[in-house]
Design a protein around this motif. Structure first.
Motif, short mmCIF file in Angstrom:
data_model
loop_
_atom_site.label_atom_id
_atom_site.label_comp_id
_atom_site.label_asym_id
_atom_site.label_seq_id
_atom_site.Cartn_x
_atom_site.Cartn_y
_atom_site.Cartn_z
N GLN A 141 0.85 -1.20 0.00
CA GLN A 141 0.00 0.00 0.00
C GLN A 141 0.87 1.24 0.00
N ARG A 142 1.90 1.23 0.81
CA ARG A 142 2.80 2.38 0.88
C ARG A 142 3.53 2.58 -0.45
N GLU A 143 3.96 1.47 -1.06
CA GLU A 143 4.66 1.56 -2.34
C GLU A 143 3.74 2.14 -3.42
N ALA A 144 2.50 1.68 -3.46
CA ALA A 144 1.54 2.21 -4.44
C ALA A 144 1.31 3.70 -4.20
N ALA A 172 1.79 2.76 -11.89
CA ALA A 172 2.25 2.16 -10.63
C ALA A 172 2.19 0.64 -10.71
N GLY A 173 1.11 0.12 -11.27
CA GLY A 173 0.96 -1.32 -11.41
C GLY A 173 2.05 -1.92 -12.28
N ARG A 174 2.37 -1.24 -13.38
CA ARG A 174 3.44 -1.73 -14.25
C ARG A 174 4.77 -1.76 -13.51
N ARG A 175 5.05 -0.70 -12.78
CA ARG A 175 6.33 -0.63 -12.05
C ARG A 175 6.40 -1.64 -10.91
#
Length: 105
Positions: free
Chosen positions: A22-25, A38-41
């Motif tokens: 969650q924090r990364e997103a 964000a999903g791709r990364r």
């Protein structure tokens, strides 16, 4: 008159169980990326990113990405240094170029 017992009090500072993902997103959103980017990364689907962010927004009481970023920063979950790419911090430390001499001398 008798005192009314309202039960145990809630802690003054709420605890957040924000997951690493969650924090990364949220950090990708804070850096100006879309949920799809964000999903791709992160190597996950757009639906998964949206699910992570929806859970985080609920925990923070946020309604939008910028709102979640502001609340997370205010509560110490992320810091400005987490958002800036490393090269931005270094370039900010460099002095700007001096004035140019229009005569060429």
């Amino acid at each position: 008159m008798t005192a009314v017992d309202y039960g145990p009090r809630r802690p003054a500072v709420p605890r957040y169980s924000v997951t690493r993902r969650q924090r990364e997103a949220l950090l990708w959103i804070a850096r100006g990326r879309t949920a799809q980017q964000a999903g791709r990364r992160m190597g996950i689907s757009l639906n998964t990113v949206n699910s992570l962010l929806a859970g985080l927004y609920r925990k923070l009481g946020a309604s939008t990405g910028p709102h979640a970023v502001a609340l997370a920063m205010a509560r110490g979950l992320i810091a400005p240094a987490d958002i800036e790419p490393p090269h931005a911090r270094h370039s900010a430390l460099q002095s700007p170029p001096g004035p140019r001499n229009p005569t060429g001398a």
